[in-house]
Design a protein around this motif. Structure first.
Motif, PDB file in Angstrom:
ATOM      1  N   LYS A  70     -32.455 -33.591   1.933  1.00 14.84           N
ATOM      2  CA  LYS A  70     -31.971 -33.622   1.225  1.00 14.84           C
ATOM      3  C   LYS A  70     -30.854 -32.714   2.580  1.00 14.84           C
ATOM      4  CE  LYS A  70     -30.010 -34.688  -2.446  1.00 14.84           C
ATOM      5  NZ  LYS A  70     -29.354 -36.297  -3.123  1.00 14.84           N
ATOM      6  N   ASP A  73     -26.336 -27.946   3.625  1.00 12.34           N
ATOM      7  CA  ASP A  73     -25.405 -27.958   1.989  1.00 12.34           C
ATOM      8  C   ASP A  73     -23.787 -29.115   2.144  1.00 12.34           C
ATOM      9  OD1 ASP A  73     -24.058 -27.680   4.597  1.00 12.34           O
ATOM     10  OD2 ASP A  73     -24.736 -25.229   5.340  1.00 12.34           O
ATOM     11  N   GLU A  74     -22.750 -28.048   2.107  1.00 12.34           N
ATOM     12  CA  GLU A  74     -22.135 -29.859   1.392  1.00 12.34           C
ATOM     13  C   GLU A  74     -21.036 -29.212   2.818  1.00 12.34           C
ATOM     14  OE1 GLU A  74     -20.669 -28.239  -1.781  1.00 12.34           O
ATOM     15  OE2 GLU A  74     -21.505 -28.788  -3.141  1.00 12.34           O
ATOM     16  N   GLU A 118     -20.286 -38.245  -1.039  1.00  9.94           N
ATOM     17  CA  GLU A 118     -21.371 -37.606  -0.408  1.00  9.94           C
ATOM     18  C   GLU A 118     -22.325 -39.351  -0.338  1.00  9.94           C
ATOM     19  OE1 GLU A 118     -22.935 -33.963  -2.006  1.00  9.94           O
ATOM     20  OE2 GLU A 118     -24.252 -35.197  -2.628  1.00  9.94           O
ATOM     21  N   ASP A 121     -28.149 -39.351   0.281  1.00 13.29           N
ATOM     22  CA  ASP A 121     -29.223 -37.926   1.166  1.00 13.29           C
ATOM     23  C   ASP A 121     -28.469 -36.360   0.984  1.00 13.29           C
ATOM     24  OD1 ASP A 121     -31.303 -39.278   2.007  1.00 13.29           O
ATOM     25  OD2 ASP A 121     -30.614 -39.702   3.761  1.00 13.29           O
ATOM     26  N   GLY A 122     -27.242 -36.748   0.686  1.00  8.77           N
ATOM     27  CA  GLY A 122     -26.702 -34.911  -0.055  1.00  8.77           C
ATOM     28  C   GLY A 122     -25.311 -35.072   1.509  1.00  8.77           C
ATOM     29  N   TYR A 123     -25.279 -35.854   2.717  1.00 16.01           N
ATOM     30  CA  TYR A 123     -24.271 -35.815   3.593  1.00 16.01           C
ATOM     31  C   TYR A 123     -22.650 -36.315   3.223  1.00 16.01           C
ATOM     32  CZ  TYR A 123     -28.254 -34.440   6.346  1.00 16.01           C
ATOM     33  OH  TYR A 123     -29.647 -33.137   7.038  1.00 16.01           O
ATOM     34  N   ARG A 124     -22.586 -35.748   3.649  1.00 14.54           N
ATOM     35  CA  ARG A 124     -20.422 -36.074   3.088  1.00 14.54           C
ATOM     36  C   ARG A 124     -20.215 -36.204   4.304  1.00 14.54           C
ATOM     37  NH1 ARG A 124     -18.715 -31.712  -1.517  1.00 14.54           N
ATOM     38  NH2 ARG A 124     -20.301 -32.460  -3.108  1.00 14.54           N
TER      39      ARG A 124
END
Length: 134
Positions: A70, A73-74, A118, A121-124
């Motif tokens: 994932k 980080d954000e 988001e 995969d958690g990428y923004r």
């Protein structure tokens, strides 16, 4: 539409966990097109997503036998500047209608004139309602 060939076109490439989920987010949610795909290329399968005449596209790959991590980080952001309020709202409505809800941005700068979503995969992705300037 043609682009100045003195400047390169850009491909953002990264691994992903689930092609169908990624395709749904970027194509159904954000209005991108599936421009191409490949299987078994040096041990990788992939999707190429973008807009046919844009000077960039996104490539999502899966290495055969490997599960992609994932987002670390954000702050793994793609920012799309949409200065026209009507077009911006159309994109926001499209992604929300596809079932995605906004998330609080890690850096509140992006929340002033934009909305952050988001991907699976958690990428923004930030849809920014202002003109891009360098």
């Amino acid at each position: 539409m043609s682009y100045d060939t003195r400047f390169p076109k850009m491909r953002v490439a990264r691994s992903c966990r689930n092609f169908e989920a990624i395709k749904r987010f970027y194509c159904d949610g954000l209005g991108f097109s599936l421009l191409g795909s490949f299987k078994g290329h040096n041990g990788f399968d992939g999707l190429i997503i973008g807009h046919p005449n844009a000077p960039y596209h996104l490539e999502f790959t899966k290495e055969q036998g490997i599960t992609a991590p994932k987002a670390p980080d954000e702050e793994g952001l793609l920012v799309f500047y949409l200065p026209d309020k009507t077009e911006w709202q159309k994109r926001v409505d499209m992604i929300r209608n596809a079932g995605y809800e906004p998330v609080q941005s890690n850096n509140t700068y992006w929340d002033v004139d934009g909305i952050t979503f988001e991907d699976p995969d958690g990428y923004r992705v930030v849809l920014q309602n202002r003109a891009w300037s360098n």
